[in-house]
Enzyme design. Structure first.
Site, PDB file in Angstrom:
ATOM      1  N   THR A 134      59.673  -0.965  52.501  1.00 56.06           N
ATOM      2  CA  THR A 134      60.616  -0.152  52.565  1.00 56.06           C
ATOM      3  C   THR A 134      61.321   0.202  51.174  1.00 56.06           C
ATOM      4  O   THR A 134      62.274   0.911  51.041  1.00 56.06           O
ATOM      5  CB  THR A 134      61.444  -1.095  53.190  1.00 56.06           C
TER       6      THR A 134
ATOM      7  N   ASP B 190      52.660  -5.531  52.801  1.00 55.53           N
ATOM      8  CA  ASP B 190      53.700  -5.254  51.935  1.00 55.53           C
ATOM      9  C   ASP B 190      53.709  -5.268  50.514  1.00 55.53           C
ATOM     10  O   ASP B 190      52.743  -5.986  50.110  1.00 55.53           O
ATOM     11  CB  ASP B 190      54.774  -6.354  52.591  1.00 55.53           C
TER      12      ASP B 190
ATOM     13  N   HIS C 138      70.559   4.289  43.476  1.00 54.35           N
ATOM     14  CA  HIS C 138      69.146   3.825  43.743  1.00 54.35           C
ATOM     15  C   HIS C 138      68.032   4.482  43.055  1.00 54.35           C
ATOM     16  O   HIS C 138      67.166   3.662  42.449  1.00 54.35           O
ATOM     17  CB  HIS C 138      68.790   3.946  45.322  1.00 54.35           C
TER      18      HIS C 138
ATOM     19  N   ARG D 205      70.713  -1.568  51.809  1.00 56.53           N
ATOM     20  CA  ARG D 205      71.214  -2.710  51.568  1.00 56.53           C
ATOM     21  C   ARG D 205      72.839  -2.311  50.659  1.00 56.53           C
ATOM     22  O   ARG D 205      73.458  -3.235  50.733  1.00 56.53           O
ATOM     23  CB  ARG D 205      70.153  -3.461  50.471  1.00 56.53           C
TER      24      ARG D 205
ATOM     25  N   ASN E 130      61.285   2.113  47.297  1.00 61.93           N
ATOM     26  CA  ASN E 130      61.179   3.610  46.832  1.00 61.93           C
ATOM     27  C   ASN E 130      59.654   3.718  46.625  1.00 61.93           C
ATOM     28  O   ASN E 130      58.889   2.764  46.132  1.00 61.93           O
ATOM     29  CB  ASN E 130      62.068   3.719  45.567  1.00 61.93           C
TER      30      ASN E 130
ATOM     31  N   GLY F 139      65.402  -1.890  52.918  1.00 62.81           N
ATOM     32  CA  GLY F 139      65.724  -0.700  52.273  1.00 62.81           C
ATOM     33  C   GLY F 139      67.214  -0.920  51.219  1.00 62.81           C
ATOM     34  O   GLY F 139      67.762  -1.504  51.720  1.00 62.81           O
TER      35      GLY F 139
ATOM     36  N   ASP G 130      56.779  -5.814  47.703  1.00 63.56           N
ATOM     37  CA  ASP G 130      57.797  -6.906  47.362  1.00 63.56           C
ATOM     38  C   ASP G 130      57.633  -8.091  48.001  1.00 63.56           C
ATOM     39  O   ASP G 130      57.770  -8.361  49.026  1.00 63.56           O
ATOM     40  CB  ASP G 130      59.158  -6.431  47.208  1.00 63.56           C
TER      41      ASP G 130
ATOM     42  N   LYS H 120      68.739   1.358  49.650  1.00 64.87           N
ATOM     43  CA  LYS H 120      70.122   2.091  49.638  1.00 64.87           C
ATOM     44  C   LYS H 120      70.842   1.543  50.854  1.00 64.87           C
ATOM     45  O   LYS H 120      72.060   1.634  50.915  1.00 64.87           O
ATOM     46  CB  LYS H 120      69.601   3.595  50.155  1.00 64.87           C
TER      47      LYS H 120
ATOM     48  N   LYS I 255      58.197   5.364  44.436  1.00 67.50           N
ATOM     49  CA  LYS I 255      57.969   5.518  43.034  1.00 67.50           C
ATOM     50  C   LYS I 255      57.617   4.050  42.431  1.00 67.50           C
ATOM     51  O   LYS I 255      56.712   3.831  41.714  1.00 67.50           O
ATOM     52  CB  LYS I 255      58.892   6.468  42.189  1.00 67.50           C
TER      53      LYS I 255
END
Length: 323
Positions: free
Chosen positions: A203, A86, A162, A133, A205, A129, A88, A131, A207
């Site tokens: 989950t 994962d 976002h 959230r 983004n 996610g 974050d 968006k 980028k």
């Protein structure tokens, strides 16, 4: 006390009284409960038949995993086919002082009069996610006056928020204001050196995840690490889609993959995919329920505070470490 199995695959178990909260509790086997203060020899099959050194902590009716290191090497055929991280909370503890701050800055720029404090954001992290959230939060508390009314327009409104949040977050990463967690570089290098496929499955983004991998792990590692992130799958964690995609893309069995996660929803996704999962707790997830994890640690760790290594990940494939 120390308990040593007198064989070439010795398992050394050290017990000590502690007052800290258990990292991972399991019932105390009668064999250990009756040991008293003596030093005894026993078969390593009571724990692992895999040449590990396991440091445990004795507490009433429970065992706490403190650290694990390998005392023997594994053959290449025994290695995990893939090591999946994962992002974050695992690579970087980004949530509280990274993503949360960036969300708030994007809200402020739009003059939405919305602020997510530390406690609230911890609750919102139960939704996978960014968006998703924001959408769930506005559906629950009411949409800002400046938000559009139509459903499709609101989707674009959330997407634009976002995108801006991601730009702000990437600026933090590019300035290296958020460091890698201990042991991340070491474990990834061990895997890459042994030819184990490595991916980051998130989950977040794409980028933002790519920025973390490129700027904090460096371009040489980044070239060897696959990224599966954001909207690359229709359903986000706790759905297993992201991990199934990684296994399918690599062409490996899910049972040969080891996942490193930090949250309950990430753990649920990994286990639903049929993969082994190690939890490294982060600032927001320390109190979550990790009963289904294969092992739980505070972090991956670097020497002299190394918590686990690639050999430990390999041994998880042969036998669940905690049952």
């Amino acid at each position: 006390m120390a308990i040593v199995a007198p064989s070439s695959s010795a398992v050394v178990v050290s017990f000590a009284l502690v007052s800290t909260k258990s990292l991972y509790n399991v019932p105390l086997p009668p064999t250990f409960a009756s040991l008293g203060n003596a030093t005894r020899s026993f078969s390593s099959s009571l724990l692992l038949r895999c040449g590990l050194k396991v440091v445990l902590c004795r507490r009433p009716r429970s065992l706490e995993i403190l650290s694990v290191s390998s005392s023997s090497s594994s053959s290449a055929s025994d290695l995990p086919a893939a090591l999946l991280f994962d992002c974050d909370g695992v690579l970087v503890d980004t949530e509280k002082d990274g993503h949360r701050i960036s969300f708030n800055e994007s809200f402020a720029e739009k003059e939405l009069c919305v602020t997510w404090d530390v406690e609230l954001y911890g609750e919102l992290l139960k939704i996978g996610g960014g968006k998703e959230r924001m959408t769930a939060y506005f559906n629950e508390t009411g949409w800002p006056e400046k938000a559009p009314k139509a459903k499709e327009e609101r989707k674009e409104f959330i997407a634009s928020l976002h995108r801006r949040k991601t730009e702000l977050f990437m600026a933090l990463i590019e300035k290296k204001l958020l460091p890698l967690r201990p042991g991340v570089e070491r474990l990834i290098d061990e895997a890459l050196d042994k030819g184990v496929k490595v991916a980051v499955c998130s989950t977040s983004n794409e980028k933002a995840v790519s920025a973390i991998v490129s700027f904090l792990l460096g371009p040489e590692r980044a070239d060897k690490i696959a990224i599966f992130a954001g909207d690359v799958v229709p359903r986000k964690k706790p759905d297993p889609a992201i991990y199934l995609l990684a296994a399918n893309t690599f062409g490996v069995d899910t049972s040969s993959c080891v996942v490193v996660e930090d949250s309950a929803i990430g753990l649920a996704a990994a286990k639903a995919a049929g993969m082994k999962c190690i939890i490294t707790k982060s600032s927001y997830t320390a109190e979550e329920d990790f009963l289904n994890a294969d092992a739980v640690f505070d972090c991956i760790g670097d020497p002299p505070k190394q918590q686990f290594d690639l050999a430990f990940c390999t041994n998880l494939l042969a036998k669940q470490f905690v049952s």
